[in-house]
Design an enzyme around this catalytic site. Structure first.
Site, PDB file in Angstrom:
ATOM      1  N   ASN A   6       0.737  -1.164   0.135  1.00 29.77           N
ATOM      2  CA  ASN A   6       0.133   0.032   0.021  1.00 29.77           C
ATOM      3  C   ASN A   6       1.034   1.191  -0.121  1.00 29.77           C
ATOM      4  O   ASN A   6       1.708   1.404   0.935  1.00 29.77           O
ATOM      5  CB  ASN A   6      -0.882  -0.076   1.251  1.00 29.77           C
ATOM      6  CG  ASN A   6      -1.854   1.332   1.114  1.00 29.77           C
ATOM      7  OD1 ASN A   6      -1.608   2.318   1.043  1.00 29.77           O
ATOM      8  ND2 ASN A   6      -3.038   0.871   1.887  1.00 29.77           N
ATOM      9  N   HIS A   9       0.927   5.900   1.891  1.00 25.86           N
ATOM     10  CA  HIS A   9       1.789   7.020   2.839  1.00 25.86           C
ATOM     11  C   HIS A   9       2.855   7.663   1.914  1.00 25.86           C
ATOM     12  O   HIS A   9       3.462   8.791   2.826  1.00 25.86           O
ATOM     13  CB  HIS A   9       2.160   6.203   3.953  1.00 25.86           C
ATOM     14  CG  HIS A   9       1.111   5.778   4.782  1.00 25.86           C
ATOM     15  ND1 HIS A   9       0.253   6.688   5.459  1.00 25.86           N
ATOM     16  CD2 HIS A   9       0.588   4.694   5.150  1.00 25.86           C
ATOM     17  CE1 HIS A   9      -0.606   6.245   6.341  1.00 25.86           C
ATOM     18  NE2 HIS A   9      -0.622   4.962   6.140  1.00 25.86           N
ATOM     19  N   ARG A  17       3.102  18.835   3.110  1.00 26.50           N
ATOM     20  CA  ARG A  17       3.481  20.115   2.641  1.00 26.50           C
ATOM     21  C   ARG A  17       3.030  20.915   1.109  1.00 26.50           C
ATOM     22  O   ARG A  17       3.374  21.760   0.691  1.00 26.50           O
ATOM     23  CB  ARG A  17       5.234  19.888   2.241  1.00 26.50           C
ATOM     24  CG  ARG A  17       5.915  19.899   3.506  1.00 26.50           C
ATOM     25  CD  ARG A  17       6.247  21.346   4.109  1.00 26.50           C
ATOM     26  NE  ARG A  17       6.982  21.133   5.190  1.00 26.50           N
ATOM     27  CZ  ARG A  17       8.252  21.629   5.372  1.00 26.50           C
ATOM     28  NH1 ARG A  17       9.021  21.810   4.141  1.00 26.50           N
ATOM     29  NH2 ARG A  17       8.752  21.664   6.419  1.00 26.50           N
ATOM     30  N   HIS A  42      -5.441   3.745  -1.774  1.00 29.71           N
ATOM     31  CA  HIS A  42      -7.003   3.962  -1.465  1.00 29.71           C
ATOM     32  C   HIS A  42      -7.378   5.447  -1.732  1.00 29.71           C
ATOM     33  O   HIS A  42      -6.744   6.536  -1.211  1.00 29.71           O
ATOM     34  CB  HIS A  42      -6.759   3.903   0.391  1.00 29.71           C
ATOM     35  CG  HIS A  42      -7.959   3.974   0.859  1.00 29.71           C
ATOM     36  ND1 HIS A  42      -8.256   4.111   2.320  1.00 29.71           N
ATOM     37  CD2 HIS A  42      -9.372   4.436   0.410  1.00 29.71           C
ATOM     38  CE1 HIS A  42      -9.679   4.284   2.585  1.00 29.71           C
ATOM     39  NE2 HIS A  42     -10.441   4.590   1.583  1.00 29.71           N
ATOM     40  N   ARG A  44      -9.920   8.388  -1.081  1.00 29.61           N
ATOM     41  CA  ARG A  44     -10.849   8.922  -0.189  1.00 29.61           C
ATOM     42  C   ARG A  44     -11.829   9.858  -0.959  1.00 29.61           C
ATOM     43  O   ARG A  44     -11.429  10.515  -1.874  1.00 29.61           O
ATOM     44  CB  ARG A  44     -10.327   9.404   0.848  1.00 29.61           C
ATOM     45  CG  ARG A  44      -9.599   8.393   1.875  1.00 29.61           C
ATOM     46  CD  ARG A  44      -9.196   8.957   3.250  1.00 29.61           C
ATOM     47  NE  ARG A  44      -9.114   8.032   4.213  1.00 29.61           N
ATOM     48  CZ  ARG A  44      -8.032   7.176   4.364  1.00 29.61           C
ATOM     49  NH1 ARG A  44      -7.060   7.201   3.728  1.00 29.61           N
ATOM     50  NH2 ARG A  44      -8.087   6.126   5.576  1.00 29.61           N
ATOM     51  N   ARG A  48      -7.580  13.546  -0.066  1.00 27.13           N
ATOM     52  CA  ARG A  48      -6.515  14.049   0.841  1.00 27.13           C
ATOM     53  C   ARG A  48      -5.334  13.653   0.335  1.00 27.13           C
ATOM     54  O   ARG A  48      -4.301  14.295   0.767  1.00 27.13           O
ATOM     55  CB  ARG A  48      -6.976  14.213   2.350  1.00 27.13           C
ATOM     56  CG  ARG A  48      -6.868  12.936   2.889  1.00 27.13           C
ATOM     57  CD  ARG A  48      -7.185  13.258   4.269  1.00 27.13           C
ATOM     58  NE  ARG A  48      -6.807  12.149   5.239  1.00 27.13           N
ATOM     59  CZ  ARG A  48      -7.725  11.397   5.862  1.00 27.13           C
ATOM     60  NH1 ARG A  48      -8.977  11.589   5.658  1.00 27.13           N
ATOM     61  NH2 ARG A  48      -7.440  10.498   6.649  1.00 27.13           N
ATOM     62  N   GLU A  69      -8.399   0.713  -3.016  1.00 19.13           N
ATOM     63  CA  GLU A  69      -9.463   0.432  -1.663  1.00 19.13           C
ATOM     64  C   GLU A  69     -10.288   1.795  -1.925  1.00 19.13           C
ATOM     65  O   GLU A  69      -9.949   2.872  -2.145  1.00 19.13           O
ATOM     66  CB  GLU A  69      -8.732   0.609  -0.486  1.00 19.13           C
ATOM     67  CG  GLU A  69      -7.871  -0.495  -0.361  1.00 19.13           C
ATOM     68  CD  GLU A  69      -6.964  -0.060   1.195  1.00 19.13           C
ATOM     69  OE1 GLU A  69      -7.169   0.907   1.667  1.00 19.13           O
ATOM     70  OE2 GLU A  69      -6.289  -0.994   1.456  1.00 19.13           O
ATOM     71  N   THR A 100      -8.367   3.878   7.932  1.00 17.63           N
ATOM     72  CA  THR A 100      -9.520   3.090   8.112  1.00 17.63           C
ATOM     73  C   THR A 100      -9.733   2.500   9.704  1.00 17.63           C
ATOM     74  O   THR A 100      -8.880   1.648   9.998  1.00 17.63           O
ATOM     75  CB  THR A 100      -9.534   1.815   7.113  1.00 17.63           C
ATOM     76  OG1 THR A 100      -9.019   2.475   5.924  1.00 17.63           O
ATOM     77  CG2 THR A 100     -10.845   1.147   6.795  1.00 17.63           C
ATOM     78  N   GLU A 150     -10.913  -9.414   3.019  1.00 19.53           N
ATOM     79  CA  GLU A 150      -9.605  -9.117   3.716  1.00 19.53           C
ATOM     80  C   GLU A 150     -10.103  -9.122   5.119  1.00 19.53           C
ATOM     81  O   GLU A 150     -10.808  -7.971   5.607  1.00 19.53           O
ATOM     82  CB  GLU A 150      -9.270  -7.682   3.199  1.00 19.53           C
ATOM     83  CG  GLU A 150      -7.868  -7.290   3.796  1.00 19.53           C
ATOM     84  CD  GLU A 150      -7.085  -6.318   3.272  1.00 19.53           C
ATOM     85  OE1 GLU A 150      -7.134  -6.054   1.748  1.00 19.53           O
ATOM     86  OE2 GLU A 150      -6.586  -5.380   3.758  1.00 19.53           O
ATOM     87  N   HIS A 187      -3.772  -4.487   7.815  1.00 19.96           N
ATOM     88  CA  HIS A 187      -3.985  -3.400   8.597  1.00 19.96           C
ATOM     89  C   HIS A 187      -2.946  -3.634   9.884  1.00 19.96           C
ATOM     90  O   HIS A 187      -3.381  -4.408  10.817  1.00 19.96           O
ATOM     91  CB  HIS A 187      -5.367  -3.128   9.041  1.00 19.96           C
ATOM     92  CG  HIS A 187      -5.592  -1.604   9.497  1.00 19.96           C
ATOM     93  ND1 HIS A 187      -6.045  -0.595   8.418  1.00 19.96           N
ATOM     94  CD2 HIS A 187      -5.369  -0.899  10.522  1.00 19.96           C
ATOM     95  CE1 HIS A 187      -5.960   0.472   9.101  1.00 19.96           C
ATOM     96  NE2 HIS A 187      -5.621   0.440  10.089  1.00 19.96           N
ATOM     97  N   GLY A 188      -1.989  -2.565  10.158  1.00 23.15           N
ATOM     98  CA  GLY A 188      -1.294  -2.531  11.231  1.00 23.15           C
ATOM     99  C   GLY A 188      -0.039  -3.463  11.117  1.00 23.15           C
ATOM    100  O   GLY A 188       0.744  -3.714  11.990  1.00 23.15           O
TER     101      GLY A 188
HETATM  102  N1  PXP Z   1      -5.897  -2.944   4.206  1.00 26.85           N
HETATM  103  C1  PXP Z   1      -6.935  -2.089   4.284  1.00 26.85           C
HETATM  104  C2  PXP Z   1      -8.155  -2.237   3.995  1.00 26.85           C
HETATM  105  C3  PXP Z   1      -6.495  -0.528   4.671  1.00 26.85           C
HETATM  106  O1  PXP Z   1      -7.406   0.263   4.738  1.00 26.85           O
HETATM  107  C4  PXP Z   1      -5.244  -0.221   5.048  1.00 26.85           C
HETATM  108  C5  PXP Z   1      -4.806   0.947   5.501  1.00 26.85           C
HETATM  109  O2  PXP Z   1      -4.715   1.979   4.230  1.00 26.85           O
HETATM  110  C6  PXP Z   1      -4.120  -1.699   5.063  1.00 26.85           C
HETATM  111  C7  PXP Z   1      -4.691  -2.938   4.634  1.00 26.85           C
HETATM  112  C8  PXP Z   1      -2.935  -1.370   5.349  1.00 26.85           C
HETATM  113  O3  PXP Z   1      -2.774  -0.927   6.558  1.00 26.85           O
HETATM  114  P1  PXP Z   1      -0.975  -0.313   7.151  1.00 26.85           P
HETATM  115  O4  PXP Z   1      -0.760   0.799   6.432  1.00 26.85           O
HETATM  116  O5  PXP Z   1      -1.352  -0.450   8.618  1.00 26.85           O
HETATM  117  O6  PXP Z   1      -0.240  -1.490   6.799  1.00 26.85           O
END
Ligand code: PXP
Length: 235
Positions: A6, A9, A17, A42, A44, A48, A69, A100, A150, A187-188
């Site tokens: 993903n 970030h 900035r 993703h 949104r 943003r 996403e 999320t 997922e 996620h995480g």
């Molecule tokens: N899966 C989904 C559905 C998510 O919304 C996210 C965060 O955008 C991730 C995976 C990835 O999560 P992380 O950035 O914490 O690895």
């Protein structure tokens, strides 16, 4: 086990900035050359971080597989239908959320979700639902006609009761697999909590963002992806 990286970030850093850099589009060939199986981003409602321009360019240059996403907002769904990524993962969205916050509530938003699934599938896009690891939810997801689920790993990543969370993930994964759904998780997830998640049967794809992009600050993106791939494939 496939790894989807993903790249949101990179766009978060850019938005901080309001500069044109760093460009998430530039990450695509690096992530792919490092050996990842796919790119995830993703878009949104407030655009943003990831914008339409990003998704268009990312779609054009992705050689592996693109997973976008999105929530059920009709304008975003319409945009994604025009882009035709390989996969779409439906996620909930709350205005002002930092990230999320949990899996989809399939009981509350069922009609919206059902309609969105059918619009996306009509365009040939395979659809995943981001859901909590709960066996009942797997059955509902199956009835909604999706290709994959997922499983949200947030609780697993944050808990001090690891065994309990692993069991939830295992139970949900087994039921989803029996129902013929492909099982993904994310996620995480980070470099130090991979072992537990890799003990869950039937997971064929992990989507990981924040930890890989964070590590890339120190090691470079290619190395950060390669290190994660080594963990995933050698456990
Ligand atoms: N899966 C989904 C559905 C998510 O919304 C996210 C965060 O955008 C991730 C995976 C990835 O999560 P992380 O950035 O914490 O690895």
């Amino acid at each position: 086990m496939r790894l989807g990286v993903n790249i949101d970030h990179i766009a978060t850093l850019r938005s901080q900035r309001g500069t044109p850099y760093p460009d998430p589009v530039d990450a695509v060939p690096i992530v792919e050359l490092a050996g990842a199986n796919g790119i995830t981003c993703h878009i949104r409602i407030d655009r943003r971080h990831i914008t339409e321009r990003d998704v268009r360019l990312i779609r054009d240059i992705t050689k592996t597989s693109l997973n976008v996403e999105l929530c059920t907002d009709p304008e975003i769904v319409n945009f994604i239908c025009g882009i035709k990524p390989h996969h779409a993962c439906l996620v909930p969205e709350r205005e002002g959320e930092q990230t999320t916050e949990g899996g989809l509530d399939l009981s509350k938003n069922k009609e919206d979700i059902k309609k969105t699934i059918s619009i996306l599938k009509d365009k040939g896009i395979s659809v995943t639902l981001f859901v909590e690891p709960d066996t009942f939810i797997m059955e509902t997801a199956k009835l909604l006609g999706v290709d994959a689920v997922e499983l949200n790993t947030k609780s697993y990543c944050e808990t001090s009761h690891i065994e309990k969370e692993i069991k939830r993930l295992k139970d949900a994964s087994i039921v989803a697999h029996e129902l013929g759904l492909e099982v993904h998780a994310g996620h995480g997830l980070e470099y130090h909590n991979m072992k537990g998640i890799l003990s869950v049967p039937h997971i064929v794809e992990l989507n990981i963002g924040h930890s890989i992009i964070s590590r890339a600050v120190f090691t470079g993106l290619e190395e950060a992806v390669k290190t994660m791939l080594t963990l995933i494939r050698n456990e």
